[in-house]
Design a protein around this motif. Sequence first.
Motif, PDB file in Angstrom:
ATOM      1  N   GLY A  65       0.743  -1.238   0.123  1.00 44.34           N
ATOM      2  CA  GLY A  65      -0.309   0.257  -0.336  1.00 44.34           C
ATOM      3  C   GLY A  65       0.808   1.345   0.085  1.00 44.34           C
ATOM      4  N   ALA A  66      -0.141   1.986  -0.629  1.00 43.93           N
ATOM      5  CA  ALA A  66       0.872   3.927  -0.533  1.00 43.93           C
ATOM      6  C   ALA A  66       1.840   3.731  -0.691  1.00 43.93           C
ATOM      7  N   GLY A  67       2.586   2.725  -2.155  1.00 38.92           N
ATOM      8  CA  GLY A  67       3.684   2.868  -2.885  1.00 38.92           C
ATOM      9  C   GLY A  67       4.936   2.686  -2.413  1.00 38.92           C
ATOM     10  N   GLY A  68       4.806   1.736  -0.964  1.00 39.08           N
ATOM     11  CA  GLY A  68       5.833   1.435  -0.304  1.00 39.08           C
ATOM     12  C   GLY A  68       5.601   2.009   1.112  1.00 39.08           C
ATOM     13  N   ASN A  69       5.336   2.719   1.085  1.00 33.43           N
ATOM     14  CA  ASN A  69       5.110   4.144   2.337  1.00 33.43           C
ATOM     15  C   ASN A  69       4.291   3.136   3.261  1.00 33.43           C
ATOM     16  N   ILE A  70       3.777   2.207   3.741  1.00 33.05           N
ATOM     17  CA  ILE A  70       3.391   1.410   5.003  1.00 33.05           C
ATOM     18  C   ILE A  70       4.899   0.647   5.264  1.00 33.05           C
ATOM     19  N   ALA A  71       5.421   0.049   4.409  1.00 39.43           N
ATOM     20  CA  ALA A  71       5.743  -0.967   4.833  1.00 39.43           C
ATOM     21  C   ALA A  71       7.141   0.037   5.288  1.00 39.43           C
ATOM     22  N   ALA A  72       8.155   0.231   4.873  1.00 36.90           N
ATOM     23  CA  ALA A  72       8.991   2.006   4.742  1.00 36.90           C
ATOM     24  C   ALA A  72       8.333   2.324   6.734  1.00 36.90           C
ATOM     25  N   ASP A  73       7.789   3.046   6.286  1.00 33.78           N
ATOM     26  CA  ASP A  73       6.494   3.556   7.821  1.00 33.78           C
ATOM     27  C   ASP A  73       7.219   2.449   8.857  1.00 33.78           C
ATOM     28  N   ALA A  74       6.921   1.193   8.852  1.00 34.46           N
ATOM     29  CA  ALA A  74       6.997  -0.402   9.551  1.00 34.46           C
ATOM     30  C   ALA A  74       7.904  -0.330  10.561  1.00 34.46           C
ATOM     31  N   VAL A  75       9.337  -0.974   8.792  1.00 37.75           N
ATOM     32  CA  VAL A  75      10.321  -0.691   9.329  1.00 37.75           C
ATOM     33  C   VAL A  75      11.189   0.728  10.422  1.00 37.75           C
ATOM     34  N   ALA A  76      10.784   1.371   9.648  1.00 37.69           N
ATOM     35  CA  ALA A  76      11.289   2.979  10.115  1.00 37.69           C
ATOM     36  C   ALA A  76      11.008   3.040  11.780  1.00 37.69           C
ATOM     37  N   LYS A  77       9.528   2.411  11.878  1.00 32.13           N
ATOM     38  CA  LYS A  77       9.986   2.497  13.774  1.00 32.13           C
ATOM     39  C   LYS A  77      10.118   0.797  14.287  1.00 32.13           C
ATOM     40  N   SER A  78      10.763   0.341  14.086  1.00 32.54           N
ATOM     41  CA  SER A  78      10.650  -0.600  14.532  1.00 32.54           C
ATOM     42  C   SER A  78      12.562  -0.691  15.005  1.00 32.54           C
ATOM     43  N   ALA A  79      12.083  -1.268  16.049  1.00 40.56           N
ATOM     44  CA  ALA A  79      13.441  -1.554  16.950  1.00 40.56           C
ATOM     45  C   ALA A  79      14.493  -1.187  16.194  1.00 40.56           C
ATOM     46  N   PRO A  80      15.977   0.138  16.108  1.00 35.77           N
ATOM     47  CA  PRO A  80      17.224  -0.645  15.761  1.00 35.77           C
ATOM     48  C   PRO A  80      17.613  -1.696  15.595  1.00 35.77           C
ATOM     49  N   ASP A  81      17.156  -3.093  15.979  1.00 38.05           N
ATOM     50  CA  ASP A  81      18.170  -3.734  16.209  1.00 38.05           C
ATOM     51  C   ASP A  81      18.538  -4.852  15.169  1.00 38.05           C
ATOM     52  N   GLY A  82      18.541  -5.099  14.309  1.00 41.17           N
ATOM     53  CA  GLY A  82      18.391  -5.501  12.980  1.00 41.17           C
ATOM     54  C   GLY A  82      18.118  -6.882  12.879  1.00 41.17           C
ATOM     55  N   TYR A  83      17.032  -6.872  13.205  1.00 44.02           N
ATOM     56  CA  TYR A  83      15.950  -7.662  13.031  1.00 44.02           C
ATOM     57  C   TYR A  83      15.333  -7.518  11.904  1.00 44.02           C
ATOM     58  N   THR A  84      14.616  -6.502  11.743  1.00 42.87           N
ATOM     59  CA  THR A  84      13.652  -5.901  11.033  1.00 42.87           C
ATOM     60  C   THR A  84      14.486  -5.514   9.629  1.00 42.87           C
ATOM     61  N   LEU A  85      13.897  -5.919   8.664  1.00 45.07           N
ATOM     62  CA  LEU A  85      15.192  -5.733   6.893  1.00 45.07           C
ATOM     63  C   LEU A  85      13.434  -5.302   6.110  1.00 45.07           C
ATOM     64  N   LEU A  86      13.895  -3.896   5.346  1.00 41.75           N
ATOM     65  CA  LEU A  86      13.239  -3.780   4.781  1.00 41.75           C
ATOM     66  C   LEU A  86      12.944  -4.124   2.667  1.00 41.75           C
ATOM     67  N   ASN A  87      12.344  -4.873   2.673  1.00 43.27           N
ATOM     68  CA  ASN A  87      12.701  -4.594   1.011  1.00 43.27           C
ATOM     69  C   ASN A  87      11.446  -3.765  -0.043  1.00 43.27           C
ATOM     70  N   GLY A  88      12.245  -2.822  -0.414  1.00 46.34           N
ATOM     71  CA  GLY A  88      11.243  -1.051  -1.075  1.00 46.34           C
ATOM     72  C   GLY A  88      12.802  -0.820  -1.334  1.00 46.34           C
ATOM     73  N   ASN A  89      12.024  -0.550  -2.721  1.00 46.19           N
ATOM     74  CA  ASN A  89      12.843   0.537  -3.656  1.00 46.19           C
ATOM     75  C   ASN A  89      12.309   1.791  -3.808  1.00 46.19           C
ATOM     76  N   ASN A  90      11.111   2.445  -3.223  1.00 41.92           N
ATOM     77  CA  ASN A  90      10.584   2.892  -4.431  1.00 41.92           C
ATOM     78  C   ASN A  90      11.393   4.830  -3.089  1.00 41.92           C
ATOM     79  N   HIS A  91      12.094   4.931  -2.369  1.00 39.26           N
ATOM     80  CA  HIS A  91      12.660   5.862  -0.846  1.00 39.26           C
ATOM     81  C   HIS A  91      12.183   7.243  -2.809  1.00 39.26           C
ATOM     82  N   ALA A  92      13.096   7.681  -3.552  1.00 37.82           N
ATOM     83  CA  ALA A  92      13.303   8.352  -3.829  1.00 37.82           C
ATOM     84  C   ALA A  92      12.464   8.878  -5.307  1.00 37.82           C
TER      85      ALA A  92
END
Length: 139
Positions: A65-92
């Motif tokens: 959804g939202a061109g990958g923004n929902i996934a990116a938001d979920a990863v951005a808000k996850s703990a910064p511990d290396g256990y949550t990765l994002l397969n996304g390419n739509n930032h630009a």
Amino acid sequence: MTRILALVAALLAAGSAAAQTFPAKPLKIIVGYPPGGSGDFLTRIIADELSKNLGVAVVAENKPGAGGNIAADAVAKSAPDGYTLLNGNNHAINRALYKTLTYDDKDFVPVTKIATGPTVICVKIASPIQNLRQLIDYA
């Protein structure tokens, strides 16, 4: 396959440098595409290979959804511990398409490129726009 192995090697090297063994729990790869598409398929292949090489479960989770923004938001808000990765390419692209985003590029650390693909920009045939420069000027 070479990129997958490079990702695995990078994760293993990072784990050996840490004070604790990495990974100590399952990893999650969040993908901003629905099940069944090429982005989902590729993520699941990577998850399977990582799981085999790391010895822990690696789960692919779809948050389309939202061109990958929902996934990116979920990863951005996850703990910064290396256990949550994002397969996304739509930032630009999303920076240009969306007025506001709930994440920033600084919220992510690139690990590896796993695939490339063409991007096509189309306009209606009756449009006076004949090339990308004209489209940019028009926009």
